[in-house]
Motif scaffolding. Structure first.
Motif, mmCIF file in Angstrom:
data_model
loop_
_atom_site.group_PDB
_atom_site.id
_atom_site.type_symbol
_atom_site.label_atom_id
_atom_site.label_comp_id
_atom_site.label_asym_id
_atom_site.label_seq_id
_atom_site.Cartn_x
_atom_site.Cartn_y
_atom_site.Cartn_z
ATOM 1 N N TYR A 1 -10.470 12.911 -26.606
ATOM 2 C CA TYR A 1 -10.588 12.288 -27.924
ATOM 3 C C TYR A 1 -11.813 12.786 -28.702
ATOM 4 C CZ TYR A 1 -6.992 9.224 -26.117
ATOM 5 O OH TYR A 1 -5.817 8.750 -25.575
ATOM 6 N N GLU A 2 -12.489 13.806 -28.170
ATOM 7 C CA GLU A 2 -13.535 14.450 -28.956
ATOM 8 C C GLU A 2 -12.887 15.326 -30.025
ATOM 9 O OE1 GLU A 2 -17.359 15.646 -27.101
ATOM 10 O OE2 GLU A 2 -16.219 15.494 -25.216
ATOM 11 N N LYS A 3 -13.673 15.704 -30.990
ATOM 12 C CA LYS A 3 -13.136 16.425 -32.149
ATOM 13 C C LYS A 3 -13.348 17.935 -32.017
ATOM 14 C CE LYS A 3 -13.790 12.503 -35.257
ATOM 15 N NZ LYS A 3 -14.398 12.010 -36.522
ATOM 16 N N ILE A 4 -12.597 18.668 -32.855
ATOM 17 C CA ILE A 4 -12.751 20.126 -32.897
ATOM 18 C C ILE A 4 -14.179 20.498 -33.281
ATOM 19 C CG2 ILE A 4 -11.937 22.250 -33.982
ATOM 20 C CD1 ILE A 4 -9.896 20.991 -32.161
ATOM 21 N N ALA A 5 -14.791 19.693 -34.148
ATOM 22 C CA ALA A 5 -16.175 19.958 -34.556
ATOM 23 C C ALA A 5 -17.119 19.948 -33.362
ATOM 24 C CB ALA A 5 -16.617 18.929 -35.601
ATOM 25 N N ASP A 6 -16.826 19.127 -32.338
ATOM 26 C CA ASP A 6 -17.680 19.082 -31.146
ATOM 27 C C ASP A 6 -17.626 20.411 -30.390
ATOM 28 O OD1 ASP A 6 -18.483 16.417 -31.557
ATOM 29 O OD2 ASP A 6 -16.588 15.694 -30.721
ATOM 30 N N SER B 1 -7.613 30.037 -31.951
ATOM 31 C CA SER B 1 -6.721 29.638 -30.863
ATOM 32 C C SER B 1 -5.692 30.731 -30.614
ATOM 33 C CB SER B 1 -6.023 28.325 -31.202
ATOM 34 O OG SER B 1 -5.008 28.032 -30.269
ATOM 35 N N THR B 2 -5.426 31.016 -29.381
ATOM 36 C CA THR B 2 -4.462 32.063 -29.050
ATOM 37 C C THR B 2 -3.043 31.692 -29.478
ATOM 38 O OG1 THR B 2 -4.257 31.102 -26.841
ATOM 39 C CG2 THR B 2 -5.822 32.908 -27.111
ATOM 40 N N SER B 3 -2.801 30.396 -29.727
ATOM 41 C CA SER B 3 -1.449 29.976 -30.117
ATOM 42 C C SER B 3 -1.346 29.595 -31.587
ATOM 43 C CB SER B 3 -0.999 28.790 -29.246
ATOM 44 O OG SER B 3 -1.925 27.717 -29.359
ATOM 45 N N ASP B 4 -2.396 28.895 -32.120
ATOM 46 C CA ASP B 4 -2.315 28.362 -33.484
ATOM 47 C C ASP B 4 -3.192 29.100 -34.485
ATOM 48 O OD1 ASP B 4 -0.563 26.440 -32.547
ATOM 49 O OD2 ASP B 4 -2.186 25.047 -32.059
ATOM 50 N N GLY B 5 -3.950 30.081 -34.056
ATOM 51 C CA GLY B 5 -4.787 30.832 -34.990
ATOM 52 C C GLY B 5 -6.113 30.157 -35.262
ATOM 53 N N LYS B 6 -6.720 30.503 -36.395
ATOM 54 C CA LYS B 6 -8.055 30.011 -36.747
ATOM 55 C C LYS B 6 -7.993 28.566 -37.213
ATOM 56 C CE LYS B 6 -9.957 31.612 -40.466
ATOM 57 N NZ LYS B 6 -10.627 32.514 -41.434
ATOM 58 N N PHE B 7 -9.043 27.805 -36.892
ATOM 59 C CA PHE B 7 -9.117 26.410 -37.324
ATOM 60 C C PHE B 7 -9.583 26.345 -38.772
ATOM 61 C CE2 PHE B 7 -9.820 26.122 -32.701
ATOM 62 C CZ PHE B 7 -8.779 25.265 -32.373
ATOM 63 N N SER B 8 -9.021 25.417 -39.506
ATOM 64 C CA SER B 8 -9.413 25.200 -40.899
ATOM 65 C C SER B 8 -10.444 24.079 -40.979
ATOM 66 C CB SER B 8 -8.185 24.845 -41.740
ATOM 67 O OG SER B 8 -7.618 23.621 -41.290
ATOM 68 N N GLU B 9 -10.950 23.851 -42.190
ATOM 69 C CA GLU B 9 -11.919 22.776 -42.403
ATOM 70 C C GLU B 9 -11.311 21.412 -42.075
ATOM 71 O OE1 GLU B 9 -15.090 22.846 -43.172
ATOM 72 O OE2 GLU B 9 -15.235 25.033 -43.309
ATOM 73 N N THR C 1 -8.855 15.350 -33.318
ATOM 74 C CA THR C 1 -9.219 15.291 -31.904
ATOM 75 C C THR C 1 -8.496 16.389 -31.131
ATOM 76 O OG1 THR C 1 -7.439 13.761 -31.309
ATOM 77 C CG2 THR C 1 -9.520 12.803 -32.088
ATOM 78 N N LEU C 2 -8.999 16.663 -29.959
ATOM 79 C CA LEU C 2 -8.338 17.646 -29.097
ATOM 80 C C LEU C 2 -6.938 17.176 -28.719
ATOM 81 C CD1 LEU C 2 -11.308 18.566 -26.708
ATOM 82 C CD2 LEU C 2 -10.751 19.476 -28.964
ATOM 83 N N TYR C 3 -6.784 15.867 -28.621
ATOM 84 C CA TYR C 3 -5.464 15.310 -28.333
ATOM 85 C C TYR C 3 -4.508 15.576 -29.493
ATOM 86 C CZ TYR C 3 -1.916 11.874 -27.008
ATOM 87 O OH TYR C 3 -0.733 11.259 -26.684
ATOM 88 N N ASP C 4 -5.003 15.387 -30.722
ATOM 89 C CA ASP C 4 -4.154 15.636 -31.895
ATOM 90 C C ASP C 4 -3.737 17.099 -31.983
ATOM 91 O OD1 ASP C 4 -4.401 12.974 -32.593
ATOM 92 O OD2 ASP C 4 -6.157 13.330 -33.874
ATOM 93 N N CYS C 5 -4.653 17.989 -31.623
ATOM 94 C CA CYS C 5 -4.353 19.424 -31.707
ATOM 95 C C CYS C 5 -3.693 19.959 -30.437
ATOM 96 C CB CYS C 5 -5.626 20.209 -31.987
ATOM 97 S SG CYS C 5 -6.367 19.838 -33.596
ATOM 98 N N LYS C 6 -3.463 19.068 -29.481
ATOM 99 C CA LYS C 6 -2.781 19.421 -28.225
ATOM 100 C C LYS C 6 -3.532 20.498 -27.444
ATOM 101 C CE LYS C 6 1.682 18.248 -30.285
ATOM 102 N NZ LYS C 6 3.035 18.714 -30.655
#
Length: 446
Positions: free
Chosen positions: A366-371, A391-399, A405-410
């Motif tokens: 439940y930590e965030k991508i920002a962490d 990410s090797t599957s979803d590409g670059k993260f946006s703002e 959360t890591l859970y939300d982004c799987k």
């Protein structure tokens, strides 16, 4: 003729026979007397030969040396057998018993060879899995108590020891923390609710006798307060003391017994606001070489449920799929994916740098991508450097992704991210070391 007469008659006949036989053999002589003359000797011998030939035993051949040795050995064995003492016999019995036990053991080993082989193979595979684990567990810090990095179970023990050490110095407030940190959550919540009712009634009606005493055999008190760690210490700090009334144990309150410097209002407020001491997840940073970034095998600490339950669930799911033999809809696939994600409490993040090195850290789901970005930034030699994580599957993260959360982004249970620097071309970045020098000391030995 009587038996006695027959006996003596027989003896007489035997004596006469011996006398007659002895007379024909010549006179005797003393051993130390001189030898008789040859004539007499010859006459005697001729007289004997005259009556009949004397038996002359045949001459026997001398026994060989081999026969003498064999006879001596046989005689030695007989003498040794006859001369055994108790200690030798005891040693022989022990030796025989040992041989029998050894034979029994070998028989059992032969019967259980298949089972032991399976056990050895399973244990060896477990040992191999431990060597291949991406990390040995999940570890935490507790800044309120110390700087050690320990497992959650080890911290529970350490926190309990710390609180009980503080109990004598500040009983009321420390006991509130003991209730929260040393008991299961449901048990602690029920206890605090009951204690608040006792203390609030006492605060509002201090002169009413029914609120000034608690019968310890009361069912509610016994079930929710009496056997909860820290509960009796809270009541003691509030001014209650144990005594016996009508052969029953009671807690009796008096204003004089209230802990010095503590008021009921302050203790009630502490009960309401006390919380479990929070642990901080340690990143457990590792720096890996490309050859060490093998397939990820996670330890049991990463799962919400036990490994046995996981294996059983996977087996049931595989059996259900095999039996149904039907195509899954998107909704079915999504539900199964969510169920799989809920199995994990932590996730392992690996970041690959252009020069081939990896850094690895442990995160709560439940930590965030920002962490993750903050973690990578803290590892850089130049913390002001602008970088991207891909990410090797979803590409670059946006703002917008930074607050997810890591859970939300799987990104569960593990994910590999690529470190890129927009200002540095890829061929040049391959020769640059972006990590702090002290982190390079964490490179795992092969």
């Amino acid at each position: 003729m009587s038996k006695i007469k027959r006996f003596f008659s027989k003896k007489k006949e035997e004596a006469a026979f011996k006398l007659k036989l002895g007379g024909g053999m010549g006179e005797g002589h003393k051993l130390n007397a001189p030898k008789p003359e040859a004539a007499s000797s010859s006459s005697g011998s001729s007289s004997r030969r005259g009556r009949g030939e004397v038996y002359v035993p045949p001459q026997r051949n001398e026994i060989s040396n081999e026969a003498r040795a064999a006879a001596a050995a046989a005689l030695s064995r007989i003498e040794k057998k006859d001369s055994r003492d108790f200690n030798t016999s005891l040693a022989a019995v022990k030796a025989q018993a040992k041989r029998e036990l050894e034979a029994e053991r070998r028989e059992k080993e032969q019967l259980s060879s298949a089972a032991s082989a399976n056990s050895q193979s399973s244990s060896s595979s477990t040992a191999g899995d431990n060597k291949l684990l991406a990390c040995q567990g999940v570890y935490f810090r507790c800044p309120l108590i110390g700087e050690e990095v320990l497992s959650k179970q080890a911290w529970k023990i350490k926190i309990k020891e710390f609180l009980y050490q503080q109990l004598e110095m500040d009983r009321g407030l420390t006991a509130c923390l003991i209730i929260q940190n040393c008991n299961p959550k449901e048990k602690a919540d029920d206890c605090i609710t009951t204690l608040l009712k006792y203390l609030e009634n006492l605060q509002q009606h201090p002169e009413e006798e029914k609120f000034c005493k608690i019968r310890m055999s009361n069912k509610i008190f016994s079930d929710k307060v009496r056997y909860v760690e820290g509960a009796l210490d809270v009541l003691q700090a509030a001014g209650f003391s144990e005594l016996e009334l009508d052969n029953e144990p009671y807690l009796l309150w008096t204003q004089e017994q209230l802990e010095p410097g503590l008021e009921l209002a302050g203790l009630i407020e502490a009960l309401k606001n006390a919380e479990p001491i929070q642990l901080e997840l340690d990143r457990n940073i590792k720096v890996l070489l490309p050859s060490q970034a093998r397939r990820v095998i996670l330890p049991d600490d990463f799962y919400r449920i036990s490994p046995e339950e996981i294996k059983r669930e996977q087996q049931l799911r595989a059996e259900a799929i095999e039996s149904s033999q039907m195509l899954k809809t998107k909704a079915m696939r999504d539900r199964e994916e969510q169920r799989n994600l809920r199995m994990y409490r932590y996730t392992l993040i690996r970041v690959k740098f252009p020069n081939g090195l990896y850094i690895q850290g442990t995160f709560n789901v439940y930590e965030k991508i920002a962490d993750i970005f903050e973690f990578v930034q803290s590892c850089l030699a130049d913390e002001t450097l602008e970088f991207n994580l891909v990410s090797t599957s979803d590409g670059k993260f946006s703002e917008e992704d930074l607050d997810k959360t890591l859970y939300d982004c799987k990104l569960i249970p593990n994910i590999l991210l690529l470190f890129t620097v927009p200002a540095i071309p890829a061929p040049v970045a391959a020769d640059v070391n972006f990590l702090k020098e002290e982190l390079l000391m964490l490179v795992q030995s092969m």
